[in-house]
Motif scaffolding. Structure first.
Motif, PDB file in Angstrom:
ATOM      1  N   PHE A 187      -6.065  -0.906  -5.295  1.00  0.00           N
ATOM      2  CA  PHE A 187      -5.487  -1.315  -3.914  1.00  0.00           C
ATOM      3  C   PHE A 187      -6.592  -1.881  -3.501  1.00  0.00           C
ATOM      4  O   PHE A 187      -6.602  -2.909  -2.676  1.00  0.00           O
ATOM      5  N   GLN A 188      -7.825  -1.117  -3.331  1.00  0.00           N
ATOM      6  CA  GLN A 188      -8.957  -1.607  -2.620  1.00  0.00           C
ATOM      7  C   GLN A 188      -9.341  -3.041  -3.156  1.00  0.00           C
ATOM      8  O   GLN A 188      -9.962  -3.607  -2.559  1.00  0.00           O
ATOM      9  N   GLU A 243       0.844  -1.114   0.233  1.00  0.00           N
ATOM     10  CA  GLU A 243       0.153  -0.005   0.076  1.00  0.00           C
ATOM     11  C   GLU A 243       0.795   1.351  -0.071  1.00  0.00           C
ATOM     12  O   GLU A 243       0.707   2.231  -0.947  1.00  0.00           O
ATOM     13  N   THR A 252       0.520   2.980  -4.047  1.00  0.00           N
ATOM     14  CA  THR A 252      -0.809   3.771  -4.138  1.00  0.00           C
ATOM     15  C   THR A 252      -0.805   5.090  -4.005  1.00  0.00           C
ATOM     16  O   THR A 252      -1.391   5.907  -3.445  1.00  0.00           O
ATOM     17  N   ARG A 308      -4.458   4.119  -8.630  1.00  0.00           N
ATOM     18  CA  ARG A 308      -3.923   3.212  -7.656  1.00  0.00           C
ATOM     19  C   ARG A 308      -4.464   2.710  -6.468  1.00  0.00           C
ATOM     20  O   ARG A 308      -4.535   1.606  -6.075  1.00  0.00           O
ATOM     21  N   LYS A 309      -5.004   3.764  -5.550  1.00  0.00           N
ATOM     22  CA  LYS A 309      -5.704   3.278  -4.529  1.00  0.00           C
ATOM     23  C   LYS A 309      -6.916   2.592  -4.864  1.00  0.00           C
ATOM     24  O   LYS A 309      -7.379   1.762  -4.079  1.00  0.00           O
TER      25      LYS A 309
END
Length: 122
Positions: A39-40, A26, A30, A35-36
């Motif tokens: 990542f989720q 993370e 991210t 990207r976040k």
């Protein structure tokens, strides 16, 4: 050991295994909204795989590169002995395309068509 820097020429991590916690992933990968968001999806898949007893996953693809707009994250996992990933709902190999569309995770059971995460030079 921290995740190494990207190779200047390729924009990817150097060949080899680079063990990391999900928190390290993370922190390192991210850096923007896209990207976040990816990542989720990764977190949801990692949590789901953990529920089926998976303890080892490998990440690959543009998400673990310096690409500002990766399309997804490639994940290869080792199923526990005696388990049947075909019964794992959205995480089953038969629903790979749906998962990729819904979570931006391209999920592959090891061994896969992807290069061997145990020996990325092959």
């Amino acid at each position: 050991m921290p995740i190494p820097e990207f190779e200047e020429v390729t924009g990817y991590l150097p060949p080899g295994d680079h063990p990391a916690s999900i928190e390290e992933v993370e922190k390192r990968f991210t850096g923007n909204y896209r990207r976040k968001e990816i990542f989720q999806g990764l977190i949801a898949v990692v949590d789901g795989l953990g529920g089926f007893g998976v303890t080892e996953i490998f990440l690959d693809g543009s998400f673990i590169s310096d690409d500002r707009r990766p399309g997804d994250v490639d994940v290869v996992y080792k199923a526990p002995p005696g388990s049947d990933p075909a019964t794992w709902g959205l995480l089953s190999p038969a629903r790979r395309a749906e998962l990729k569309k819904f979570r931006r995770v391209d999920l592959w059971l090891y061994p896969s068509h992807q290069r061997d995460p145990m020996n990325p030079c092959k």
